[in-house]
Design a protein around this motif. Structure first.
Motif, short mmCIF file in Angstrom:
data_model
loop_
_atom_site.label_atom_id
_atom_site.label_comp_id
_atom_site.label_asym_id
_atom_site.label_seq_id
_atom_site.Cartn_x
_atom_site.Cartn_y
_atom_site.Cartn_z
N SER A 18 -5.49 2.81 0.82
CA SER A 18 -5.97 1.49 1.24
C SER A 18 -7.48 1.49 1.52
CB SER A 18 -5.21 1.00 2.48
OG SER A 18 -5.62 1.72 3.62
N TYR A 49 0.85 -1.21 0.00
CA TYR A 49 0.00 0.00 0.00
C TYR A 49 0.88 1.25 0.00
CZ TYR A 49 -3.96 -3.08 0.73
OH TYR A 49 -4.89 -4.06 0.56
N ARG A 92 -7.63 -2.28 -3.05
CA ARG A 92 -7.51 -3.46 -2.19
C ARG A 92 -7.65 -4.74 -3.02
NH1 ARG A 92 -7.04 -1.89 2.80
NH2 ARG A 92 -6.75 -4.05 3.35
#
Ligand code: DC
Length: 229
Positions: free
Chosen positions: A102, A38, A108
């Motif tokens: 995120s 991330y 994701r």
């Protein structure tokens, strides 16, 4: 012996990566730091001047990135499209950016798919926020590592100091609060302790003490999985 999946989740600064690295070394497993992925997306987006709230643009970028995690004697190296960003992704701005990107469900989905592929064959220790709840909800071992906010801020400052970066304790604590709130309240895969996770509050414990408890848990589960085989 069966090669297990060990999932470690918890808030920032709880000691997940220190535990994950050491546990993986002891077990002869691969360690995967999903937070670094991330961070890699956030770092690249910031570099390209992409608005982190532009979900479509950030998702496109995440899909195009080549993120490589490599084991090194001194830890884990991170490369993005061949460029070494191991240090560059550890800044406070990238940490906040990672927390923001995120929260985008499509980002994701891209990263979770890669993580599931990496762990498909077992023999991994993976740390993050949603490993035991989403990425490997069937993991044999799930740990939720926690610590008081004050202790986590103290550890983060000590880590920064060790890297030669001087950070302010109050600012660090505030940044941790902000990330905790975002990571725990987002709609998609918020940070939470899985129902079947082993909850460990590491406040006041040394890393050796934490490691010893988790190793005992692994031994116990390994024993069980062996007797089933
Ligand atoms: O673990 P870290 O501090 O490097 O993670 C950076 C951010 O990435 C964190 O604030 C939330 C996000 N993250 C996530 O949403 N899911 C994961 N599995 C790992 C990290």
């Amino acid at each position: 012996m069966k090669r297990l999946i060990v999932a470690i989740d918890g808030p920032s600064g709880s000691g997940k990566s220190t535990l994950g690295k050491r546990l993986a070394r002891r077990l002869g497993y691969q360690y995967i730091d999903t937070g670094a992925m991330y961070r890699a997306v956030a770092w690249r987006a910031l570099q390209a001047g992409i608005d982190l709230d532009d979900a479509d643009a950030v998702t496109r970028l995440a899909g195009d990135l080549r993120i490589e995690l490599e084991s090194r004697p001194d830890g884990v190296g991170v490369r993005v499209d061949g460029r070494d960003v191991t240090e560059a992704i550890r800044t406070p701005a990238v940490a906040q950016g990672a927390s923001r990107v995120s929260a985008i469900p499509a980002v994701r989905r891209v990263l979770v798919r890669i993580q599931q592929e990496l762990g498909r064959r077992g023999g991994i220790v993976m740390d993050g926020r949603d490993i035991g709840t989403v990425v490997f909800s069937h993991a044999e071992i799930k740990v939720y590592l926690d610590a008081s906010e004050e202790e986590r801020a103290r550890r983060r400052c000590a880590e920064d100091a060790a890297r030669g970066v001087s950070t302010d304790m109050a600012a660090t604590r505030q940044a941790i609060q902000e990330r905790d709130r975002r990571d725990k309240t987002r709609e998609d895969s918020p940070l939470r302790c899985a129902d079947d996770a082993y909850y460990l509050d590491s406040t006041g414990l040394t890393i050796d003490e934490v490691l010893a408890r988790i190793e005992a848990l692994v031994e116990q589960r390994r024993g069980k999985s062996c007797s089933r085989d």
